[in-house]
Design an enzyme around this catalytic site. Structure first.
Site, PDB file in Angstrom:
ATOM      1  N   GLY A   1       0.776  -1.350  -0.185  1.00  0.00           N
ATOM      2  CA  GLY A   1      -0.055  -0.057  -0.186  1.00  0.00           C
ATOM      3  C   GLY A   1       0.918   1.153  -0.147  1.00  0.00           C
ATOM      4  O   GLY A   1       0.514   2.159  -0.862  1.00  0.00           O
ATOM      5  N   TYR A   2       1.887   1.187   0.816  1.00  0.00           N
ATOM      6  CA  TYR A   2       2.758   2.321   0.886  1.00  0.00           C
ATOM      7  C   TYR A   2       3.572   2.576  -0.623  1.00  0.00           C
ATOM      8  O   TYR A   2       3.537   3.646  -0.892  1.00  0.00           O
ATOM      9  CB  TYR A   2       3.959   2.059   2.060  1.00  0.00           C
ATOM     10  CG  TYR A   2       4.881   3.035   2.115  1.00  0.00           C
ATOM     11  CD1 TYR A   2       4.399   4.421   3.107  1.00  0.00           C
ATOM     12  CD2 TYR A   2       5.922   3.339   1.754  1.00  0.00           C
ATOM     13  CE1 TYR A   2       5.273   5.289   3.313  1.00  0.00           C
ATOM     14  CE2 TYR A   2       6.948   4.270   1.866  1.00  0.00           C
ATOM     15  CZ  TYR A   2       6.616   5.150   2.746  1.00  0.00           C
ATOM     16  OH  TYR A   2       7.506   6.542   2.895  1.00  0.00           O
ATOM     17  N   CYS A   3       3.993   1.533  -1.116  1.00  0.00           N
ATOM     18  CA  CYS A   3       4.805   1.663  -2.436  1.00  0.00           C
ATOM     19  C   CYS A   3       3.709   2.323  -3.337  1.00  0.00           C
ATOM     20  O   CYS A   3       4.023   2.896  -4.245  1.00  0.00           O
ATOM     21  CB  CYS A   3       5.120   0.262  -2.827  1.00  0.00           C
ATOM     22  SG  CYS A   3       6.495  -0.431  -1.679  1.00  0.00           S
TER      23      CYS A   3
END
Ligand code: NAP
Length: 267
Positions: free
Chosen positions: A171-173
């Site tokens: 999700g962060y990427c």
């Protein structure tokens, strides 16, 4: 005589806005801009004391700065903050979007992603940057120049899926990838007056264990896999940011600069 690009006062006469300026990287960027002569508007959401301490450090070195509340997920807050900077200092010519959601809910494997949480992350890191860029565009056009630096991030190298530093969460990427695409496409849209670039930090020194509950063994593993064998410092991120925002970076737009100790080699 050849032009001296960096006289240590590259931002004299410019107004700079830094979001997330109560945070580690935003604080270092704000202080560096203040040291180099910018009048700096520091936006904080909850870290009032830290942002105010950064203002005091800038003032102690003879610079000008103020801190005010800024939630980049709220259009009204963004408008009020930018209006405040304009009223106090004049049109904004430098914008650094460091505000980012750092929340354990975002550090899960792909099957555990809760789309509502991912939407919150996107709302801060991506849409927050969108809102800020929209808010300062007219200022930069009026000034006849402008530089924006967004904050992306390393995707890690994926060697150990259980290590949150080596294998940065999906999700962060996804979010930081969207920041890259936003940066590149916005750079085309705002050229030629306004340049837009991004910094992609690798692992930077912070209270990883205390603040983010990261296992020290994971930190050691990540450092061992970094060619420069150490974490970066907030000041090194600030230096790279100032270069991109300065006239010395004047022919660079639409780029993502990796500041990651060689973690990701491009070229
Ligand atoms: N440190 C690293 O190793 C690293 C690596 C790669 C990328 N990055 C990126 O670099 C940026 C800065 O990170 P950092 O290490 O300085 O983390 P940090 O110390 O946690 O700073 C992030 C700041 O973002 C602010 N923020 C969060 N939600 C916000 C909102 N809705 N509106 C306005 N501000 C908001 C927070 O403000 P308050 O504290 O005032 O609530 C916080 O101070 C982030 O985008 C992060 O993803 C960092």
């Amino acid at each position: 005589m050849e032009k001296l690009w960096n006289d240590g006062r590259r931002f004299v006469g410019r107004v700079a806005v830094v979001t997330g300026a109560g945070g580690a990287l935003g604080g270092a960027v704000a202080r560096a801009l203040g040291r180099e002569g910018a009048r700096v508007a520091l936006g904080y959401r909850t870290s009032r004391d830290s942002a105010q301490a950064n203002v005091e450090r800038i003032e102690a070195e003879g610079g000008e700065a103020f801190a005010a509340v800024l939630d980049v997920t709220e259009g009204g807050s963004v408008r009020d903050f930018v209006a405040g900077a304009l009223e106090r200092y004049g049109p904004v010519e430098v914008l650094v979007n460091t505000a980012g959601r750092i929340d354990p809910k975002d550090y899960v494997r792909s099957q555990q992603i809760d789309p509502r949480e991912l939407a919150q992350l996107l709302n801060v890191d991506v849409l927050g940057s969108v809102r800020m860029c929209q808010a300062v565009r007219a200022h930069m056009e009026a000034a006849g120049r402008g530089a924006i630096v967004n904050f992306s991030g390393s995707y890690g190298n994926g060697v150990d899926p259980e290590n949150l530093i080596n294998s940065v969460a999906v999700g962060y990427c996804t979010t930081k990838g969207a920041v890259r695409a936003f940066t590149a496409s916005l750079a085309r849209d705002l050229a030629p007056l306004i340049r837009v670039n991004a910094i992609s930090p690798g692992a930077i020194e912070a209270n990883w264990e205390a603040d983010w509950d990261i296992d020290p063994a994971q930190l050691e593993q990540a450092v061992a896999m970094t060619p420069l064998k150490r974490m970066g410092t907030p000041e090194e991120i600030a230096e790279a940011t100032l270069f991109l925002a300065s006239d010395g970076g004047g022919y660079i737009t639409g780029q993502v600069l990796q500041v990651d100790g060689g973690w990701l080699m491009t070229g």
